[in-house]
Design a protein around this motif. Structure first.
Motif, PDB file in Angstrom:
ATOM      1  N   VAL A 242      45.678  30.588  36.639  1.00 62.34           N
ATOM      2  CA  VAL A 242      44.665  30.820  37.665  1.00 62.34           C
ATOM      3  C   VAL A 242      45.088  32.028  38.497  1.00 62.34           C
ATOM      4  O   VAL A 242      46.273  32.180  38.829  1.00 62.34           O
ATOM      5  CB  VAL A 242      44.448  29.552  38.533  1.00 62.34           C
ATOM      6  N   PHE A 243      44.103  32.873  38.858  1.00 58.01           N
ATOM      7  CA  PHE A 243      44.413  34.141  39.500  1.00 58.01           C
ATOM      8  C   PHE A 243      43.451  34.374  40.667  1.00 58.01           C
ATOM      9  O   PHE A 243      42.338  33.881  40.684  1.00 58.01           O
ATOM     10  CB  PHE A 243      44.282  35.290  38.495  1.00 58.01           C
ATOM     11  N   GLY A 244      43.901  35.202  41.631  1.00 59.41           N
ATOM     12  CA  GLY A 244      43.061  35.543  42.764  1.00 59.41           C
ATOM     13  C   GLY A 244      43.814  35.375  44.072  1.00 59.41           C
ATOM     14  O   GLY A 244      45.036  35.255  44.067  1.00 59.41           O
ATOM     15  N   PRO A 245      43.094  35.338  45.190  1.00 57.74           N
ATOM     16  CA  PRO A 245      41.634  35.457  45.309  1.00 57.74           C
ATOM     17  C   PRO A 245      41.161  36.913  45.188  1.00 57.74           C
ATOM     18  O   PRO A 245      41.793  37.816  45.718  1.00 57.74           O
ATOM     19  CB  PRO A 245      41.358  34.901  46.707  1.00 57.74           C
ATOM     20  N   PHE A 246      40.054  37.079  44.482  1.00 63.47           N
ATOM     21  CA  PHE A 246      39.474  38.400  44.251  1.00 63.47           C
ATOM     22  C   PHE A 246      38.288  38.629  45.193  1.00 63.47           C
ATOM     23  O   PHE A 246      37.485  37.718  45.415  1.00 63.47           O
ATOM     24  CB  PHE A 246      38.964  38.511  42.816  1.00 63.47           C
ATOM     25  N   ALA A 247      38.184  39.839  45.718  1.00 66.29           N
ATOM     26  CA  ALA A 247      36.992  40.199  46.493  1.00 66.29           C
ATOM     27  C   ALA A 247      35.772  40.116  45.572  1.00 66.29           C
ATOM     28  O   ALA A 247      35.748  40.729  44.500  1.00 66.29           O
ATOM     29  CB  ALA A 247      37.145  41.602  47.054  1.00 66.29           C
ATOM     30  N   ALA A 248      34.765  39.350  45.969  1.00 64.48           N
ATOM     31  CA  ALA A 248      33.665  39.009  45.058  1.00 64.48           C
ATOM     32  C   ALA A 248      32.833  40.212  44.629  1.00 64.48           C
ATOM     33  O   ALA A 248      32.409  40.293  43.473  1.00 64.48           O
ATOM     34  CB  ALA A 248      32.763  37.963  45.714  1.00 64.48           C
ATOM     35  N   ASP A 249      32.598  41.166  45.548  1.00 64.02           N
ATOM     36  CA  ASP A 249      31.706  42.278  45.191  1.00 64.02           C
ATOM     37  C   ASP A 249      32.303  43.138  44.081  1.00 64.02           C
ATOM     38  O   ASP A 249      31.666  43.393  43.057  1.00 64.02           O
ATOM     39  CB  ASP A 249      31.361  43.110  46.426  1.00 64.02           C
ATOM     40  N   GLY A 250      33.546  43.569  44.259  1.00 64.00           N
ATOM     41  CA  GLY A 250      34.183  44.393  43.239  1.00 64.00           C
ATOM     42  C   GLY A 250      34.436  43.642  41.949  1.00 64.00           C
ATOM     43  O   GLY A 250      34.385  44.220  40.860  1.00 64.00           O
ATOM     44  N   PHE A 251      34.682  42.343  42.066  1.00 68.19           N
ATOM     45  CA  PHE A 251      34.987  41.529  40.889  1.00 68.19           C
ATOM     46  C   PHE A 251      33.824  41.552  39.904  1.00 68.19           C
ATOM     47  O   PHE A 251      34.014  41.739  38.700  1.00 68.19           O
ATOM     48  CB  PHE A 251      35.280  40.090  41.325  1.00 68.19           C
ATOM     49  N   PHE A 252      32.628  41.369  40.408  1.00 68.75           N
ATOM     50  CA  PHE A 252      31.458  41.395  39.522  1.00 68.75           C
ATOM     51  C   PHE A 252      31.004  42.826  39.246  1.00 68.75           C
ATOM     52  O   PHE A 252      30.597  43.149  38.133  1.00 68.75           O
ATOM     53  CB  PHE A 252      30.315  40.571  40.120  1.00 68.75           C
ATOM     54  N   GLY A 253      31.100  43.679  40.262  1.00 68.20           N
ATOM     55  CA  GLY A 253      30.631  45.052  40.100  1.00 68.20           C
ATOM     56  C   GLY A 253      31.400  45.831  39.046  1.00 68.20           C
ATOM     57  O   GLY A 253      30.842  46.710  38.378  1.00 68.20           O
ATOM     58  N   SER A 254      32.673  45.503  38.858  1.00 69.12           N
ATOM     59  CA  SER A 254      33.505  46.213  37.881  1.00 69.12           C
ATOM     60  C   SER A 254      33.636  45.455  36.562  1.00 69.12           C
ATOM     61  O   SER A 254      34.474  45.811  35.726  1.00 69.12           O
ATOM     62  CB  SER A 254      34.908  46.430  38.464  1.00 69.12           C
ATOM     63  N   ASN A 255      32.817  44.408  36.386  1.00 70.26           N
ATOM     64  CA  ASN A 255      32.853  43.578  35.166  1.00 70.26           C
ATOM     65  C   ASN A 255      34.199  42.896  34.937  1.00 70.26           C
ATOM     66  O   ASN A 255      34.551  42.541  33.810  1.00 70.26           O
ATOM     67  CB  ASN A 255      32.496  44.399  33.916  1.00 70.26           C
ATOM     68  N   GLN A 256      34.947  42.693  36.017  1.00 69.36           N
ATOM     69  CA  GLN A 256      36.258  42.047  35.906  1.00 69.36           C
ATOM     70  C   GLN A 256      36.125  40.607  35.411  1.00 69.36           C
ATOM     71  O   GLN A 256      37.041  40.058  34.799  1.00 69.36           O
ATOM     72  CB  GLN A 256      36.950  42.090  37.271  1.00 69.36           C
ATOM     73  N   TYR A 257      34.962  40.016  35.682  1.00 64.94           N
ATOM     74  CA  TYR A 257      34.728  38.627  35.275  1.00 64.94           C
ATOM     75  C   TYR A 257      34.854  38.434  33.770  1.00 64.94           C
ATOM     76  O   TYR A 257      35.122  37.326  33.286  1.00 64.94           O
ATOM     77  CB  TYR A 257      33.345  38.155  35.751  1.00 64.94           C
ATOM     78  N   GLU A 258      34.651  39.504  33.000  1.00 65.29           N
ATOM     79  CA  GLU A 258      34.710  39.397  31.544  1.00 65.29           C
ATOM     80  C   GLU A 258      36.112  39.078  31.028  1.00 65.29           C
ATOM     81  O   GLU A 258      36.282  38.659  29.883  1.00 65.29           O
ATOM     82  CB  GLU A 258      34.205  40.695  30.903  1.00 65.29           C
TER      83      GLU A 258
END
Length: 348
Positions: A242-258
């Motif tokens: 488990v990793f984080g916490p990630f800033a939500a905007d950049g996490f999705f905006g940079s496709n990090q979720y993949e």
């Protein structure tokens, strides 16, 4: 749990004035669906026949009075009530809410008693379902009470899976609900679900920050540093990826979720807005963490288009597919757990 050649899919009817009945019927207009599963719709066959005629649909319905009467390969409608119902498509009506709950409660009982293999719920109106007998915000809370385990809403679409630390609570109460214990429970629930329900042996899980920029070292809130980070470290040190916490905007905006098998958001809209933006129309709401399987489409009653025959049924169809896939994955997981030596032999 039996190996299912034709899984029995229980379906609660949802709000009859919404698009639930339409997306259910459209899903099973394709006769190939009946090769994968046998549906049992908890409703009334006369009411559904009227809706079918109104929408100019053609799939034949098979009315039954007891679940034991279901016929494999047919669209079974289990009569939960006898009386006629006056429908007013698009209207939010208290009377209609009562039928939605009759259907849902009966379907949940059948799920508990193993009369159906999985449950798929059509959309309800959270306002008109409330009564002295039913005081729950929605499906998930009732299922959490009635079934074993700890329910967690997991939104699913292909490789994108988004879970929530908190769900239906006001935004100004989110911070006070966040604890290391809650984070540990939710992460472990999702980890177990990824392994058992989706066949991912060593899942990687990302946790989103509560505050913008993950709090900026306490400048924009201290919850990320004082609660979320320590909880993640303890879990990681025990072997959970488990990793984080990630800033939500950049996490999705940079496709990090993949890069992750699942993402855990701290509150409802933080997770649901990006999920629905990326997958709307094909997403599925899965109630992870319970001993039984329940899915639903990722949309609501859509009163504004109800009764017009224009509703997109893809999300409901995907909910049926997902329930079947999870059932099969759980069966395989149980078999592997029972026979570890046989599994090793196969690998050799």
């Amino acid at each position: 749990m039996k190996k299912a050649e034709n899984i029995i899919v229980g379906i609660s009817i949802g709000d009859l004035n919404g698009i639930g009945s339409e997306v259910i019927l459209k899903t099973f207009e394709d006769s190939r669906m009946l090769e994968l599963c046998t549906p049992v719709i908890f409703a009334n066959v006369k009411v559904l026949s009227f809706i079918k005629k109104t929408l100019e649909l053609t799939a034949p319905l098979h009315g039954i009075d007891k679940i034991e009467q279901l016929v494999i390969g047919k669209i079974n409608v289990l009569n939960i009530w006898r009386e006629g119902v006056d429908l007013n498509f698009g209207a939010n009506e208290e009377n209609i809410g009562k039928y939605a709950i009759k259907s849902f409660v009966a379907a949940t009982k059948a799920l508990k008693e193993n009369q159906i293999d999985v449950l798929v719920t059509a959309p309800i109106n959270k306002y008109n379902i409330q009564s002295e007998e039913f005081k729950f915000p929605g499906h998930t809370d009732y299922l959490d009470q009635e079934l074993e385990g700890n329910a967690l809403m997991l939104m699913v679409q292909d490789n994108l899976k988004v879970g929530l630390l908190t769900d239906h609570i006001p935004v100004n109460e989110v911070a006070k609900h966040l604890t290391e214990k809650l984070i540990a429970q939710k992460v472990e629930t999702i980890k177990h679900s990824l392994i058992q329900d989706f066949g991912i042996n060593k899942p990687k899980i990302a946790v989103l920050a509560l505050n913008p920029h993950a709090g900026d070292n306490g400048v924009i809130g201290k919850e990320d540093d004082e609660i979320i980070k320590p909880a993640i470290k303890k879990l990681f040190d025990k072997g959970t990826m488990v990793f984080g916490p990630f800033a939500a905007d950049g996490f999705f905006g940079s496709n990090q979720y993949e890069k992750y098998d699942a993402v855990i958001a701290t509150y409802h809209d933080q997770g649901l807005i990006p999920f629905k933006t990326l997958s709307f129309g094909n997403g599925v709401n899965y109630t992870a963490g319970l001993n039984k399987i329940r899915t639903s489409p990722d949309h609501g009653t859509a009163y504004e288009i109800a009764g017009k025959g224009v509703a997109d049924y893809n999300s409901f169809k995907e909910a049926v597919y997902t329930a079947i896939d999870i059932y099969n994955s759980r069966f395989q997981h149980l078999e592997i757990s029972k026979n570890p030596l046989k599994t090793k032999e196969k690998q050799l």
